[in-house]
Motif scaffolding. Sequence first.
Motif, PDB file in Angstrom:
ATOM      1  N   LEU A 144       0.830  -1.203   0.000  1.00  0.00           N
ATOM      2  CA  LEU A 144       0.000   0.000   0.000  1.00  0.00           C
ATOM      3  C   LEU A 144       0.864   1.253   0.000  1.00  0.00           C
ATOM      4  N   ASP A 145       0.325   2.331  -0.535  1.00  0.00           N
ATOM      5  CA  ASP A 145       0.968   3.652  -0.514  1.00  0.00           C
ATOM      6  C   ASP A 145       2.371   3.653  -1.104  1.00  0.00           C
ATOM      7  N   ILE A 146       2.533   3.096  -2.294  1.00  0.00           N
ATOM      8  CA  ILE A 146       3.871   3.009  -2.889  1.00  0.00           C
ATOM      9  C   ILE A 146       4.408   4.357  -3.346  1.00  0.00           C
ATOM     10  N   ARG A 147       3.592   5.380  -3.329  1.00  0.00           N
ATOM     11  CA  ARG A 147       4.030   6.725  -3.714  1.00  0.00           C
ATOM     12  C   ARG A 147       4.057   7.678  -2.510  1.00  0.00           C
ATOM     13  N   ARG A 148       3.992   7.154  -1.318  1.00  0.00           N
ATOM     14  CA  ARG A 148       3.868   7.967  -0.110  1.00  0.00           C
ATOM     15  C   ARG A 148       5.047   8.900   0.124  1.00  0.00           C
ATOM     16  N   ASP A 149       6.253   8.397   0.012  1.00  0.00           N
ATOM     17  CA  ASP A 149       7.446   9.198   0.251  1.00  0.00           C
ATOM     18  C   ASP A 149       8.611   8.604  -0.539  1.00  0.00           C
ATOM     19  N   LYS A 150       9.777   9.206  -0.430  1.00  0.00           N
ATOM     20  CA  LYS A 150      10.932   8.748  -1.198  1.00  0.00           C
ATOM     21  C   LYS A 150      11.317   7.313  -0.849  1.00  0.00           C
ATOM     22  N   ALA A 151      11.268   6.970   0.420  1.00  0.00           N
ATOM     23  CA  ALA A 151      11.649   5.617   0.833  1.00  0.00           C
ATOM     24  C   ALA A 151      10.720   4.574   0.211  1.00  0.00           C
ATOM     25  N   MET A 152       9.420   4.854   0.194  1.00  0.00           N
ATOM     26  CA  MET A 152       8.467   3.902  -0.404  1.00  0.00           C
ATOM     27  C   MET A 152       8.659   3.827  -1.918  1.00  0.00           C
ATOM     28  N   ARG A 153       8.874   4.958  -2.560  1.00  0.00           N
ATOM     29  CA  ARG A 153       9.108   4.937  -4.012  1.00  0.00           C
ATOM     30  C   ARG A 153      10.374   4.160  -4.346  1.00  0.00           C
ATOM     31  N   PHE A 169       2.563  -5.156 -10.670  1.00  0.00           N
ATOM     32  CA  PHE A 169       1.573  -4.252 -11.239  1.00  0.00           C
ATOM     33  C   PHE A 169       1.599  -2.969 -10.422  1.00  0.00           C
ATOM     34  N   ASP A 170       1.928  -1.865 -11.058  1.00  0.00           N
ATOM     35  CA  ASP A 170       1.960  -0.557 -10.417  1.00  0.00           C
ATOM     36  C   ASP A 170       0.597   0.095 -10.629  1.00  0.00           C
ATOM     37  N   LEU A 171      -0.196   0.195  -9.562  1.00  0.00           N
ATOM     38  CA  LEU A 171      -1.533   0.772  -9.638  1.00  0.00           C
ATOM     39  C   LEU A 171      -1.561   2.192  -9.092  1.00  0.00           C
TER      40      LEU A 171
END
Length: 192
Positions: A144-153, A169-171
């Motif tokens: 979940l939240d793969i775009r939340r912050d730099k670490a997650m990205r 799959f990038d949703l």
Amino acid sequence: MEYSRIRRMLVWAVRIGHCRGFGVQSPWAYRMVRYVINEHWPYYAYAPLAARFPGMDVTRRRICELCLRLANHLQPRKVMSYGVDGDAIGCYIQAGCRRAEYAKAGAEGVAEADFAVLAPADGFERAFVGMCAAARDGSAVMLLDIRRDKAMRRLWLSVAGETQGVVTFDLYYCGLVFFDRKRFKQNYIINF
């Protein structure tokens, strides 16, 4: 018009070329996109679950409904979540697969799951690494939240680009990781 609605519309517009399986060559991935990820027909449990969890925002409800469809498709025996708030995702998963044993787990417990839902929290990366190490063909993880912050990205780019034996799959709002060593490594960007 509220900010989140404008943001959803912009994300949708930017990803318009990735709708409904356009450009997906693999028959397995195409079926996954068309009939699981972007399925628009109402499932049997949507209305009762929407009544049970009335205060959810649109994005969270769509992710929960995706969890139901994934559980229905995968029919996992053991489902674990880590860092997930509330009971909604668990209820949606169990509505999709009644035989699934669902539990919230610590970082070590996630490795035993057939399907795992991981949200950013302390120990999140350790839980994911444990799941990757113990995963067998057919296992799946939703991040979940793969775009939340730099670490997650950075973590998502690492998973999509370097982790062997996975199809991703990038949703935008979440990422799906399917473990299958028979398939070629591929990352699909999907307009969800």
